[in-house]
Design a protein around this motif. Structure first.
Motif, PDB file in Angstrom:
ATOM      1  N   ALA A 108      73.859  27.745 -22.569  1.00 33.45           N
ATOM      2  CA  ALA A 108      74.630  27.316 -23.739  1.00 33.45           C
ATOM      3  C   ALA A 108      75.231  25.931 -23.499  1.00 33.45           C
ATOM      4  CB  ALA A 108      75.732  28.331 -24.040  1.00 33.45           C
ATOM      5  N   ALA A 109      75.707  25.683 -22.272  1.00 36.37           N
ATOM      6  CA  ALA A 109      76.268  24.376 -21.950  1.00 36.37           C
ATOM      7  C   ALA A 109      75.230  23.269 -22.142  1.00 36.37           C
ATOM      8  CB  ALA A 109      76.796  24.369 -20.516  1.00 36.37           C
ATOM      9  N   ARG A 110      74.004  23.541 -21.738  1.00 32.22           N
ATOM     10  CA  ARG A 110      72.948  22.543 -21.910  1.00 32.22           C
ATOM     11  C   ARG A 110      72.640  22.317 -23.391  1.00 32.22           C
ATOM     12  NH1 ARG A 110      69.073  19.900 -19.072  1.00 32.22           N
ATOM     13  NH2 ARG A 110      67.143  19.426 -20.184  1.00 32.22           N
ATOM     14  N   LEU A 111      72.574  23.373 -24.168  1.00 33.14           N
ATOM     15  CA  LEU A 111      72.299  23.222 -25.601  1.00 33.14           C
ATOM     16  C   LEU A 111      73.387  22.416 -26.301  1.00 33.14           C
ATOM     17  CD1 LEU A 111      70.939  26.759 -26.594  1.00 33.14           C
ATOM     18  CD2 LEU A 111      69.639  24.644 -26.271  1.00 33.14           C
ATOM     19  N   HIS A 112      74.621  22.521 -25.800  1.00 34.77           N
ATOM     20  CA  HIS A 112      75.737  21.770 -26.385  1.00 34.77           C
ATOM     21  C   HIS A 112      75.887  20.372 -25.789  1.00 34.77           C
ATOM     22  CE1 HIS A 112      77.241  24.988 -28.876  1.00 34.77           C
ATOM     23  NE2 HIS A 112      77.350  25.815 -27.858  1.00 34.77           N
ATOM     24  N   GLY A 113      74.996  20.003 -24.867  1.00 35.58           N
ATOM     25  CA  GLY A 113      75.073  18.681 -24.261  1.00 35.58           C
ATOM     26  C   GLY A 113      76.162  18.531 -23.225  1.00 35.58           C
ATOM     27  N   LEU A 114      76.601  19.638 -22.623  1.00 37.95           N
ATOM     28  CA  LEU A 114      77.671  19.592 -21.634  1.00 37.95           C
ATOM     29  C   LEU A 114      77.156  19.490 -20.205  1.00 37.95           C
ATOM     30  CD1 LEU A 114      80.060  22.320 -23.115  1.00 37.95           C
ATOM     31  CD2 LEU A 114      79.910  19.870 -23.665  1.00 37.95           C
TER      32      LEU A 114
ATOM     33  N   PHE B 279      70.001  23.285 -15.703  1.00 38.37           N
ATOM     34  CA  PHE B 279      69.560  24.549 -16.287  1.00 38.37           C
ATOM     35  C   PHE B 279      68.433  24.401 -17.297  1.00 38.37           C
ATOM     36  CE2 PHE B 279      73.933  25.063 -14.936  1.00 38.37           C
ATOM     37  CZ  PHE B 279      73.754  26.057 -13.994  1.00 38.37           C
ATOM     38  N   ALA B 280      67.567  23.418 -17.059  1.00 38.13           N
ATOM     39  CA  ALA B 280      66.376  23.320 -17.908  1.00 38.13           C
ATOM     40  C   ALA B 280      65.416  24.462 -17.605  1.00 38.13           C
ATOM     41  CB  ALA B 280      65.694  21.975 -17.681  1.00 38.13           C
TER      42      ALA B 280
ATOM     43  N   ASP C  55      56.050  31.135 -16.647  1.00 40.44           N
ATOM     44  CA  ASP C  55      55.726  29.707 -16.527  1.00 40.44           C
ATOM     45  C   ASP C  55      56.584  29.105 -15.411  1.00 40.44           C
ATOM     46  OD1 ASP C  55      53.879  29.971 -18.597  1.00 40.44           O
ATOM     47  OD2 ASP C  55      55.353  29.492 -20.134  1.00 40.44           O
ATOM     48  N   ILE C  56      57.360  28.069 -15.731  1.00 40.50           N
ATOM     49  CA  ILE C  56      58.221  27.454 -14.718  1.00 40.50           C
ATOM     50  C   ILE C  56      59.669  27.913 -14.856  1.00 40.50           C
ATOM     51  CG2 ILE C  56      56.753  25.410 -14.546  1.00 40.50           C
ATOM     52  CD1 ILE C  56      58.849  23.946 -16.292  1.00 40.50           C
ATOM     53  N   TYR C  57      59.904  28.930 -15.681  1.00 40.13           N
ATOM     54  CA  TYR C  57      61.269  29.319 -16.032  1.00 40.13           C
ATOM     55  C   TYR C  57      61.705  30.624 -15.373  1.00 40.13           C
ATOM     56  CZ  TYR C  57      60.227  25.863 -19.583  1.00 40.13           C
ATOM     57  OH  TYR C  57      59.849  24.705 -20.219  1.00 40.13           O
TER      58      TYR C  57
END
Length: 294
Positions: A104-110, A114-115, A157-159
């Motif tokens: 969620a932090a990544r989706l919000h640009g924080l 965590f890609a 995959d890579i996740y």
């Protein structure tokens, strides 16, 4: 000229039906239900079963197969129509789940991390509140140990999709958040995400990453402090996490007014920024033990 099959004749109608769906990721039961629902409209005979239907869509390059393998040996198969984000795939592992913590932090640009790690939160059933008053001895004893972490991980995959069993909150602070692929997926909002990172820094890359998320949230003016306080109150934690929140917010540059609203909740115990930390220093302003250098 070869005669076209019933599936080939229905190809455009099948595509229209899939395009009209809100999601792009399907389980076998979901595809079975779709075939049953549209069979008459697509004019497909009973001889066209699920396996043939799936194979036709795979051959036409419209449907791809994703297999998610857990460390326990469990394997889950999902089918993706055209294209879907890895987050959308991971969300289908559990009904009514949502993205949280580092994802969620990544989706919000924080955060830029965590890609490849996707945190999927499926809430537990309601539990009775703990009994007894909080004591300093109980806090010290708990935070000297390591924080528990989920070992329920699926690889694809890579996740890595990490399944979390969060406390029951009624999906508090969960909203539809856009992904880079143009989807809108359920994830915690900025305020709930910052609280979750404070409570579980191990799902954020550690306390340094959490502080970085607070700094970005402040710089980008993404935090509604009143909403953060309201969310924290509704989460009703036993431990005084408002002291950790105040510590992060002070170092991230939040206003004195925002900090005062957290201090007004009381500073009744010494607290810790995270579990199992070594070489701690003490912040008397927040009655908080934290790693040196923050």
């Amino acid at each position: 000229m070869s005669r076209r099959t019933k599936l080939q004749l229905a190809a455009s109608l099948i595509a229209q039906a899939f395009q009209a769906e809100s999601g792009r990721v399907y389980s076998r039961p979901a595809l079975t239900a779709m075939l049953k629902r549209y069979r008459e409209a697509w004019q497909l005979p009973a001889s066209v079963g699920l396996a043939r239907f799936i194979q036709f869509l795979q051959d036409s390059k419209q449907l791809s197969v994703v297999r998610l393998s857990a460390d326990t040996g469990e394997v889950v198969t999902r089918y993706v129509w055209e294209q879907a984000s890895p987050q959308a795939v991971a969300l289908t592992l559990r009904p009514s789940a949502y993205l949280s913590h580092g994802t969620a932090a990544r989706l919000h640009g924080l955060t830029d991390q965590f890609a490849k790690v996707i945190y999927v939160n499926k809430e537990q059933s309601p539990k009775p509140p703990p009994r007894g008053a909080l004591t300093q001895e109980a806090i010290d004893r708990a935070f000297k140990g390591q924080q528990r972490a989920s070992t329920y991980v699926f690889h694809f995959d890579i996740y890595r999709a990490v399944l979390l069993s969060g406390k029951n909150t009624g999906a508090l602070g969960v909203e539809d958040v856009p992904t880079p692929e143009g989807e809108f997926l359920p994830a915690t909002n900025v305020e709930r995400t910052l609280i979750d990172l404070t409570v579980r820094p191990n799902y954020a890359g550690g306390v340094e990453e959490v502080l970085g998320a607070f700094r970005r949230a402040h710089e980008q003016e993404k935090v509604d402090v009143a909403k953060l306080l309201q969310t924290l109150g509704q989460l009703n934690y036993v431990y005084p996490y408002h002291q950790a929140l105040g510590f992060y917010m002070e170092r991230a540059g939040f206003s004195e007014e925002a900090l005062a609203s957290l201090k007004a909740l009381g500073l009744h115990h010494d607290f810790y920024l995270a579990y199992g930390l070594k070489g701690l220093v003490y912040d008397a302003g927040w009655r908080l033990h934290h790693p040196r250098g923050l």
